[in-house]
Design a protein around this motif. Sequence first.
Motif, short mmCIF file in Angstrom:
data_model
loop_
_atom_site.label_atom_id
_atom_site.label_comp_id
_atom_site.label_asym_id
_atom_site.label_seq_id
_atom_site.Cartn_x
_atom_site.Cartn_y
_atom_site.Cartn_z
N VAL A 115 0.84 -1.19 0.00
CA VAL A 115 0.00 0.00 0.00
C VAL A 115 0.88 1.25 0.00
O VAL A 115 1.93 1.27 0.64
CB VAL A 115 -0.95 -0.01 1.22
N THR A 116 0.47 2.27 -0.73
CA THR A 116 1.24 3.51 -0.81
C THR A 116 0.83 4.46 0.31
O THR A 116 -0.20 4.27 0.95
CB THR A 116 1.03 4.20 -2.16
N ARG A 117 1.63 5.50 0.50
CA ARG A 117 1.30 6.49 1.53
C ARG A 117 -0.02 7.18 1.21
O ARG A 117 -0.84 7.44 2.09
CB ARG A 117 2.42 7.53 1.63
N ALA A 118 -0.25 7.48 -0.08
CA ALA A 118 -1.50 8.14 -0.47
C ALA A 118 -2.70 7.26 -0.16
O ALA A 118 -3.75 7.76 0.27
CB ALA A 118 -1.46 8.48 -1.96
N GLU A 119 -2.56 5.95 -0.35
CA GLU A 119 -3.66 5.03 -0.06
C GLU A 119 -3.92 4.94 1.44
O GLU A 119 -5.06 4.83 1.88
CB GLU A 119 -3.35 3.66 -0.65
#
Length: 218
Positions: A115-119
């Motif tokens: 998972v990305t930081r934005a997610e």
Amino acid sequence: MSKAPEEKEQSLFQAPPIGEQERMIEAMLFASTEPLTTRDMAERMPHGSDPAEALVYLRKRYEGRGVRVVKVGDAWAIRTAPDLGYLMSRETVETRKLSRAAIETLAIIAYHQPVTRAEIEEIRGVAVSRGTVDQLLEMEWIRFGRRKMTPGRPVTFVVTQEFLDHFGLESARDLPGLKELRAAGLLDNRPPPGTMPQMGSEEDEDEGAPGQNELFED
């Protein structure tokens, strides 16, 4: 007629009896401070040894005992039997308490990895501070994963083998379900992503957060 090279090699390097291999595995797991993969074990054992087969016998021998041989990710370790964990409670020292932001971030990574930081921010509804991510990285409970094949190639986060080992999990698939988390009071009935109010900041949740920069530039 002379033997083939392969047959000569087999006669020169005969593997130890399986019982002896089992003892070797037991010694390595007992002395190691970290879980070991079968490849780690094979590199230390005599030529021709089969650590995977020896593990089968060793696990069976420890069934019902005070300690057991468990799988941690793709590695193996000797751990206290779950039903006897209470005996070790007095020797457990809590050196660092996770903030609410860190707990929520860790949970999102565990359940949604990679998972990305934005997610993470979309799910939580607030920005993720660098301090929160750094704390989890320093504890070695999360690590950087592969970059996503999306615009900007954002880096992803995944949980580590240390995280699985700490919580006694073989893999992230063994994490409790949403029903179990809600029953234990560990999960808020938050609205789904997309229905959150405008994104705020973690500064109100984490002490010392003001002035910290984000881990990644937008």
